[in-house]
Design a protein around this motif. Structure first.
Motif, PDB file in Angstrom:
ATOM      1  N   MET A   1      53.333 -20.212  32.955  1.00 24.32           N
ATOM      2  CA  MET A   1      54.106 -19.589  31.909  1.00 24.32           C
ATOM      3  C   MET A   1      53.921 -20.205  30.361  1.00 24.32           C
ATOM      4  SD  MET A   1      55.227 -16.837  33.320  1.00 24.32           S
ATOM      5  CE  MET A   1      54.621 -16.401  34.624  1.00 24.32           C
ATOM      6  N   ALA A   2      53.991 -19.445  29.745  1.00 28.93           N
ATOM      7  CA  ALA A   2      53.580 -20.062  28.154  1.00 28.93           C
ATOM      8  C   ALA A   2      54.969 -20.565  27.494  1.00 28.93           C
ATOM      9  CB  ALA A   2      53.250 -18.952  27.340  1.00 28.93           C
ATOM     10  N   LYS A   3      54.928 -21.999  27.537  1.00 23.90           N
ATOM     11  CA  LYS A   3      56.078 -22.536  26.934  1.00 23.90           C
ATOM     12  C   LYS A   3      55.994 -22.661  25.454  1.00 23.90           C
ATOM     13  CE  LYS A   3      57.857 -25.898  30.261  1.00 23.90           C
ATOM     14  NZ  LYS A   3      57.843 -27.271  30.679  1.00 23.90           N
ATOM     15  N   GLU A  11      40.817 -12.660  24.226  1.00 20.99           N
ATOM     16  CA  GLU A  11      41.805 -12.083  25.039  1.00 20.99           C
ATOM     17  C   GLU A  11      42.880 -11.263  24.459  1.00 20.99           C
ATOM     18  OE1 GLU A  11      41.148 -15.275  24.779  1.00 20.99           O
ATOM     19  OE2 GLU A  11      42.485 -16.461  25.599  1.00 20.99           O
ATOM     20  N   PHE A  12      43.539 -10.420  25.006  1.00 18.59           N
ATOM     21  CA  PHE A  12      44.698  -9.506  24.613  1.00 18.59           C
ATOM     22  C   PHE A  12      45.953 -10.386  24.638  1.00 18.59           C
ATOM     23  CE2 PHE A  12      42.589  -4.945  24.554  1.00 18.59           C
ATOM     24  CZ  PHE A  12      41.701  -5.547  23.960  1.00 18.59           C
ATOM     25  N   VAL A  13      46.071 -11.381  24.037  1.00 17.42           N
ATOM     26  CA  VAL A  13      47.457 -12.217  24.067  1.00 17.42           C
ATOM     27  C   VAL A  13      47.661 -12.753  22.790  1.00 17.42           C
ATOM     28  CG1 VAL A  13      48.505 -14.526  25.194  1.00 17.42           C
ATOM     29  CG2 VAL A  13      46.618 -13.191  26.583  1.00 17.42           C
ATOM     30  N   SER A  14      48.947 -12.650  22.475  1.00 15.80           N
ATOM     31  CA  SER A  14      49.421 -13.217  21.054  1.00 15.80           C
ATOM     32  C   SER A  14      49.221 -14.813  21.102  1.00 15.80           C
ATOM     33  CB  SER A  14      50.783 -12.818  20.896  1.00 15.80           C
ATOM     34  OG  SER A  14      51.235 -13.078  19.641  1.00 15.80           O
ATOM     35  N   PRO A 285      50.381 -16.719  15.084  1.00 20.07           N
ATOM     36  CA  PRO A 285      50.383 -15.266  15.793  1.00 20.07           C
ATOM     37  C   PRO A 285      51.387 -14.267  14.922  1.00 20.07           C
ATOM     38  CG  PRO A 285      51.613 -17.373  16.756  1.00 20.07           C
ATOM     39  CD  PRO A 285      50.964 -17.673  15.174  1.00 20.07           C
ATOM     40  N   LEU A 287      53.559 -11.942  15.316  1.00 16.98           N
ATOM     41  CA  LEU A 287      54.889 -11.759  15.251  1.00 16.98           C
ATOM     42  C   LEU A 287      55.708 -13.288  15.613  1.00 16.98           C
ATOM     43  CD1 LEU A 287      56.012  -8.268  16.824  1.00 16.98           C
ATOM     44  CD2 LEU A 287      55.650  -9.178  14.626  1.00 16.98           C
ATOM     45  N   GLY A 288      55.239 -14.259  15.315  1.00 12.22           N
ATOM     46  CA  GLY A 288      55.565 -15.706  15.640  1.00 12.22           C
ATOM     47  C   GLY A 288      55.883 -16.014  17.162  1.00 12.22           C
ATOM     48  N   GLN A 289      56.396 -17.023  17.544  1.00  9.45           N
ATOM     49  CA  GLN A 289      56.676 -17.336  18.881  1.00  9.45           C
ATOM     50  C   GLN A 289      57.925 -16.516  19.637  1.00  9.45           C
ATOM     51  OE1 GLN A 289      57.053 -21.528  19.328  1.00  9.45           O
ATOM     52  NE2 GLN A 289      57.070 -21.438  21.582  1.00  9.45           N
ATOM     53  N   LEU A 290      57.730 -16.256  20.955  1.00 14.34           N
ATOM     54  CA  LEU A 290      58.694 -15.436  21.493  1.00 14.34           C
ATOM     55  C   LEU A 290      59.607 -16.231  22.141  1.00 14.34           C
ATOM     56  CD1 LEU A 290      59.596 -12.459  22.665  1.00 14.34           C
ATOM     57  CD2 LEU A 290      58.150 -12.887  24.485  1.00 14.34           C
ATOM     58  N   THR A 291      60.702 -16.103  21.796  1.00  9.14           N
ATOM     59  CA  THR A 291      61.988 -16.950  22.473  1.00  9.14           C
ATOM     60  C   THR A 291      62.736 -16.081  23.644  1.00  9.14           C
ATOM     61  OG1 THR A 291      63.170 -16.378  20.438  1.00  9.14           O
ATOM     62  CG2 THR A 291      62.052 -18.532  20.489  1.00  9.14           C
ATOM     63  N   MET A 292      63.218 -16.778  24.378  1.00  9.89           N
ATOM     64  CA  MET A 292      64.199 -16.431  25.230  1.00  9.89           C
ATOM     65  C   MET A 292      65.592 -15.906  24.938  1.00  9.89           C
ATOM     66  SD  MET A 292      62.518 -16.355  28.153  1.00  9.89           S
ATOM     67  CE  MET A 292      63.478 -15.931  29.271  1.00  9.89           C
TER      68      MET A 292
ATOM     69  N   VAL B  37      46.637  -3.794  22.232  1.00  9.81           N
ATOM     70  CA  VAL B  37      48.143  -4.141  22.433  1.00  9.81           C
ATOM     71  C   VAL B  37      47.796  -5.646  23.074  1.00  9.81           C
ATOM     72  CG1 VAL B  37      50.212  -3.843  23.626  1.00  9.81           C
ATOM     73  CG2 VAL B  37      48.736  -1.977  22.865  1.00  9.81           C
ATOM     74  N   LEU B  38      48.816  -6.472  22.448  1.00  7.81           N
ATOM     75  CA  LEU B  38      48.821  -8.014  22.694  1.00  7.81           C
ATOM     76  C   LEU B  38      49.928  -8.233  23.836  1.00  7.81           C
ATOM     77  CD1 LEU B  38      47.968  -9.948  19.467  1.00  7.81           C
ATOM     78  CD2 LEU B  38      46.208  -8.996  21.195  1.00  7.81           C
ATOM     79  N   GLU B  39      49.648  -9.142  24.561  1.00  9.48           N
ATOM     80  CA  GLU B  39      50.875  -9.885  25.366  1.00  9.48           C
ATOM     81  C   GLU B  39      51.431 -11.108  24.763  1.00  9.48           C
ATOM     82  OE1 GLU B  39      49.822 -10.378  29.537  1.00  9.48           O
ATOM     83  OE2 GLU B  39      48.975  -8.268  29.816  1.00  9.48           O
ATOM     84  N   GLN B  40      52.658 -11.033  25.049  1.00 11.37           N
ATOM     85  CA  GLN B  40      53.470 -12.389  24.914  1.00 11.37           C
ATOM     86  C   GLN B  40      54.535 -12.861  25.714  1.00 11.37           C
ATOM     87  OE1 GLN B  40      55.408 -12.680  21.030  1.00 11.37           O
ATOM     88  NE2 GLN B  40      54.536 -14.469  20.501  1.00 11.37           N
ATOM     89  N   VAL B  41      54.354 -13.810  26.244  1.00  9.19           N
ATOM     90  CA  VAL B  41      55.137 -14.220  27.417  1.00  9.19           C
ATOM     91  C   VAL B  41      55.860 -15.552  27.053  1.00  9.19           C
ATOM     92  CG1 VAL B  41      55.271 -14.948  29.810  1.00  9.19           C
ATOM     93  CG2 VAL B  41      53.477 -13.460  29.207  1.00  9.19           C
ATOM     94  N   ALA B  42      57.115 -15.493  27.314  1.00  4.73           N
ATOM     95  CA  ALA B  42      58.221 -16.758  27.109  1.00  4.73           C
ATOM     96  C   ALA B  42      58.910 -16.946  28.320  1.00  4.73           C
ATOM     97  CB  ALA B  42      58.948 -16.331  25.748  1.00  4.73           C
ATOM     98  N   GLY B  43      59.236 -18.230  28.387  1.00  2.24           N
ATOM     99  CA  GLY B  43      60.113 -18.846  29.539  1.00  2.24           C
ATOM    100  C   GLY B  43      59.309 -19.173  30.809  1.00  2.24           C
ATOM    101  N   LYS B  49      60.112 -13.745  30.176  1.00  4.54           N
ATOM    102  CA  LYS B  49      60.275 -12.469  29.272  1.00  4.54           C
ATOM    103  C   LYS B  49      58.983 -12.088  28.711  1.00  4.54           C
ATOM    104  CE  LYS B  49      62.660 -11.808  24.779  1.00  4.54           C
ATOM    105  NZ  LYS B  49      63.746 -12.180  24.166  1.00  4.54           N
TER     106      LYS B  49
END
Lengths: 292, 202
Positions: A1-3, A11-14, A285, A287-292, B37-43, B49
């Motif tokens: 998982m991305a920390k 690739e389609f990843v932010s 990125p 929208l910046g970094q995704l946080t929990m 559409v991009l994916e973003q993963v956290a946690g 999420k």
């Protein structure tokens, strides 16, 4: 998982995305522009006709050629002059054109004439712009935080002066040019410029260590990542440290061979520093970094 | 009029229907995507999420691409749509580098020769490709031909979850303005002061 935010490709990843469009040819154009204009400026200062001619040719053939090879539609290159009001590309193009025309008139005007003096000033100012405009070009856009710093034009200016001084010494040592100043003066000036460039580069990198996340990612790539080896060996080791040591301990006393070696090392370091700065440019990125 | 888009991140399911609809509408060559559409993963497992982020040209009000273009090929219309005149573009890619969102694409030489299936162009590609030029920069146009006819861009019309909403940002009563106001719409990378015309809501 991305920390943390990853460095991603297609690739389609932010995440952070590498700048890939400006690389070898743009680095070559910047390199030739800086050393050519630096040599031209130095030649104006020390009254070297041959140096000024070589400087003009380096800018015309080296910089102009690299830009033409890079353009997607080179046949429309003249359109690049259209918007100097807002575009640093257009301003650089104008400066280059003015430098070519006024520099040529200066070279073929009678020495000491009014025309010679006037066109020397115009050519000198435009050469100065050619030397630093790529710094402003890189600095002007917020997209890549590594470049978005006021230190970029300063770095370009001092690398240009260093390139000009090194090439002038090379021309003198190989008997292509005679100048009105002592060689030792130029030799000392080269050592000062090498030290100045080393300090500016360290300050620049230190400032990036305290900048935004994308700038830090660029810095990580440069000093610890994929591009660390060429950075330490070519840009820093050969380009600055080796050149500085050789200039300080041997210098022009070593003869033409040593000066040739110093010139080659300086130019290799110069090219690779800017090539690597282009390559490690990273976009933020969306929208910046995704946080929990 | 100031045309813009609102993207509801809570509604996007990451189906990429907008990506395909855009390709079908514009007939873009291989490797050219005006939207995706991009994916973003956290946690970390088991607390994870995931978010889907549709991206496209933001048609910025203070667009860096317009500013840096040395030829005037990139222009902004009165309704805010930013377009590239392919006949004026010299392929210097200053706009490509200047776009903070990396939403521009350079069409390399040879891109229009083989199409998606290698040896020859399909009938669809033969119809669509003549409008493109190699060696220039391309970008999303908000489906300007459709907009000029009073239609929504193709990605908006296709979205099965209604995650994309298109409208007039200058009209306070438009759906996009109300959504931005009521749900705290935010612009991507607002710190860059490019004033994007695309807003996200969560």
């Amino acid at each position: 998982m991305a920390k943390t935010t990853p460095l991603v490709g297609k690739e389609f990843v932010s995440g952070f995305r590498l700048q890939t469009e400006w690389a070898t040819l743009i680095a070559a154009a910047f390199f030739f522009g800086k050393i050519g204009s630096g040599l031209f400026l130095m030649s104006l200062f020390i009254n070297s006709w041959v140096g000024a001619l070589v400087g003009l040719l380096i800018v015309l053939i080296g910089k102009g050629g690299a830009h033409l090879l890079y353009l997607g539609r080179p046949e429309r290159f003249w359109r690049g002059l259209t918007k100097p009001g807002t575009s640093w590309v257009a301003r650089g193009f104008w400066a280059m054109m003015i430098m070519m025309v006024s520099g040529t008139i200066y070279l073929f005007s009678p020495i000491g004439s009014t025309a010679s003096s006037v066109f020397a000033v115009i050519a000198g100012i435009s050469a100065f712009v050619v030397a630093i405009y790529d710094g402003f070009l890189m600095n002007s856009s917020p997209s890549i935080p590594l470049w978005n710093t006021a230190m970029m034009p300063v770095l370009c200016l001092f690398y240009s002066l260093l390139g000009g001084t090194t090439l002038t010494l090379f021309l003198i040592e190989f008997g292509f040019a005679e100048v009105a100043v002592e060689t030792i003066f130029l030799s000392n000036m080269e050592i000062v410029l090498l030290l100045t460039n080393l300090i500016i580069m360290i300050l620049y990198l230190l400032s990036m260590a305290n900048a935004t996340a994308a700038a830090k990612e660029s810095l990580r790539l440069l000093v610890r990542g994929t591009f660390a080896l060429p950075f330490y060996v070519l840009a820093l080791g050969i380009g600055l440290v080796f050149t500085l040591l050789m200039s300080y301990f041997v210098g022009t006393h070593g003869g033409a061979g040593v000066v040739g070696l110093i010139t080659a090392a300086d130019l290799v370091g110069h090219y690779f520093l800017f090539y690597l700065l282009l390559r490690v440019g990273v976009y933020k990125p969306v929208l910046g970094q995704l946080t929990m | 009029m100031h045309l813009g888009m609102v993207i509801d991140l809570k509604r996007c399911v990451g189906c990429q229907a907008c990506t395909i609809a855009c390709k079908a509408e514009n007939g873009t060559p291989p490797e050219v995507l005006f939207t995706k559409v991009l994916e973003q993963v956290a946690g970390e497992y088991p607390i994870v999420k995931k978010k889907f982020i549709p991206i496209l040209c933001n048609h910025c009000d203070d667009a860096p691409c317009v500013r840096v273009c040395p030829t005037g090929a990139t222009t902004k219309r009165e309704d805010g749509i930013v377009l590239v005149d392919h006949k004026k573009c010299i392929g210097c890619r200053a706009c490509y580098v200047a776009c903070p969102y990396k939403n521009r694409i350079f069409l390399k030489r040879g891109s229009l020769k083989n199409g998606y299936f290698g040896k020859e162009l399909t009938p669809f590609e033969k119809v669509k490709y003549p409008k493109w030029q190699e060696g220039v920069v391309l970008k999303c146009t908000f489906c300007v031909e459709r907009v000029d006819q009073g239609l929504d861009p193709s990605c908006v019309q296709t979205c099965p979850a209604d995650a994309r909403i298109f409208g007039d940002l200058s009209n306070p009563e438009s759906k996009v303005s109300r959504l931005i106001r009521q749900r705290g719409g935010f612009q991507p990378l607002s710190e860059d002061n490019t004033e994007p015309s695309v807003y996200y809501i969560e």
